[in-house]
Design a protein around this motif. Structure first.
Motif, PDB file in Angstrom:
ATOM      1  N   ARG A 260       9.033  -7.942 -11.260  1.00  0.00           N
ATOM      2  CA  ARG A 260       8.156  -7.310 -10.364  1.00  0.00           C
ATOM      3  C   ARG A 260       8.336  -6.072  -9.700  1.00  0.00           C
ATOM      4  O   ARG A 260       7.405  -5.251  -9.492  1.00  0.00           O
ATOM      5  N   ALA A 264       5.535  -3.170 -10.874  1.00  0.00           N
ATOM      6  CA  ALA A 264       4.215  -3.569 -10.364  1.00  0.00           C
ATOM      7  C   ALA A 264       3.607  -2.513  -9.834  1.00  0.00           C
ATOM      8  O   ALA A 264       2.482  -2.160  -9.971  1.00  0.00           O
ATOM      9  N   THR A 296      -3.503 -11.753 -12.019  1.00  0.00           N
ATOM     10  CA  THR A 296      -2.346 -11.769 -10.885  1.00  0.00           C
ATOM     11  C   THR A 296      -3.162 -12.332  -9.643  1.00  0.00           C
ATOM     12  O   THR A 296      -2.319 -13.248  -9.010  1.00  0.00           O
TER      13      THR A 296
END
Ligand SMILES: *Cc1c(COP(=O)(O)O)cnc(C)c1O
Length: 405
Positions: A260, A264, A296
């Protein structure tokens, strides 16, 4: 919040919704991450965060390898970036997946159980390097997801790892070290403390059984703060903490495998406002697309940060639906109250036809979404590299150095 390159592309998009990946921003970010870590620390990218081949390749210059979580993922990543090593983790590896991994020469196997160890030993016809994944105590914290220190399908209990050792005798498996990925969403200090506990446990395990281990993989889990999209995990602080661990454990190669916190920030999900209305006193914007493209916020229960990109055209003769200076909930097109991307969030002005770019959509976004629910069309995907909008450089000094094709 949105890079000017991505904003320029978003404004020019003909078909919506679309994902926009800024590979220049990704390259820049990954370079900073790499520079903040001590040289000997190996940086792997957990491909499950976003296995888009162009992202994988844009990250490659900054990585030592990829962590992969399935047979399909390992074949995909090997094809996208053949030169870098793979570490194959994940519970429930099937015999077919292990065969495939052996055929493709996967460099590291993270073993999650005694059964898996036996199966790999049975299949291996050449020396194979393995790490035992252990589920070590993880103090309660504000971590978004905790995998370790409690009952879970992940890895071996400390006692289970001990009991695996005799099973290695006489096999082609070479125990190289210990792997642990205990939680995600951790800040730098907590993650350093976690890494220290993993390394200390590995060292005691190693000494007790005279294993001659050489590797400690301390996992990923670096926090991404969806409430503060411009903030970043403190990689410098984490790097300083790891440097101390390297001095305490000079025999071990340390490896980290973030997902992540690497990818991201480079992604945006861009769409348009279809309608605006008030319902029982609250403002709702209905957007083209929704959580079937960007799951998400539904998966994590947060409001996805966004930027409004005003569009002046309004093709209809009737008044344009709009809200001004009030909190608005940004919903999608699905027939479920769970289809909320953001809000209630204050906006200056939001009108039907305006664009909305959701930030932090480069990890666990499109690839975790339930694309087929309601059969809406899929989004387009745009990858921005240094040839995109050079008149809007975010960091002009970085442009020559990008390798993102
Ligand atoms: C998912 C996963 C990661 C990456 O986690 P992030 O929170 O995305 O950094 C790393 N290692 C393992 C074993 C994982 O399952």
């Amino acid at each position: 919040m949105i890079t000017s390159r991505a904003a320029a592309r978003a404004a020019a998009l003909a078909a919506l919704p679309a994902y926009v990946y800024d590979l220049v921003a990704l390259d820049d970010h990954a370079r900073r991450v790499r520079q903040a870590l001590p040289g000997p620390v190996e940086l792997y990218y957990a491909a499950k965060a976003n296995p888009d081949p162009r992202l994988l390749r844009a990250l490659a210059p900054h990585l030592n390898g990829y962590e992969v979580s399935s047979g399909a993922e390992l074949a995909h990543v090997r094809q996208a970036v053949p030169a870098l090593p793979l570490a194959f983790g994940a519970p429930g590896k099937t015999e077919a997946e292990l065969r495939r991994a052996l055929e493709l020469g996967v460099e590291r196997f993270h073993l999650e159980s005694a059964h898996e160890l036996r199966m790999l030993a049975h299949l291996a016809d050449r020396p194979v390097d393995v790490l035992l994944r252990v589920n070590l105590p993880q103090p309660a914290s504000s971590a978004a997801l905790t995998m370790g220190g409690r009952p879970s399908p992940f890895g071996l209990d400390p006692g289970g790892a001990e009991r695996c050792l005799p099973l290695l005798d006489g096999t082609a498996l070479r125990l190289r070290g210990v792997h642990a990925h205990l939680a995600s969403g951790l800040d730098a200090d907590t993650l350093v403390a976690t890494a220290a506990r993993i390394a200390d446990w590995a060292a005691r395990f190693d000494t007790r059984h005279r294993l001659g281990l050489t590797e400690v993989n301390v996992g990923g889990g670096m926090a991404v703060d969806y409430r503060a999209p411009d903030s970043r995990f403190d990689w410098e602080r984490y790097g300083t903490g790891l440097a101390r661990l390297l001095r305490e454990h000079p025999r071990y190669t340390f490896r980290v495998e973030p997902g992540r916190a690497l990818s991201a920030y480079c992604g945006w999900y861009v769409t348009e406002v279809l309608d605006l209305k008030h319902s029982h006193g609250e403002a709702f914007a209905v957007l083209r697309g929704g959580t079937h493209h960007l799951r998400t916020p539904a998966a994590k229960g947060h409001s996805q940060p966004f930027t409004v990109l005003p569009r002046d055209e309004w093709p209809h003769p009737w008044p344009r639906p709009a809200v001004e200076g009030e909190p608005v909930t940004l919903a999608g097109q699905l027939c479920t109250p769970k289809d909320v991307l953001a809000g209630p969030a204050p906006v200056d002005v939001l009108r039907a036809g305006d664009l909305v770019a959701f930030a932090l959509a480069g990890a666990y976004a499109w690839n975790i979404s339930h694309h087929d629910f309601l059969m809406h069309p899929r989004p387009d995907f745009h990858h921005l590299d240094h040839s995109d909008h050079p008149e809007y450089p975010d960091r002009p000094d970085q442009f020559d150095a990008v390798a993102c094709q």
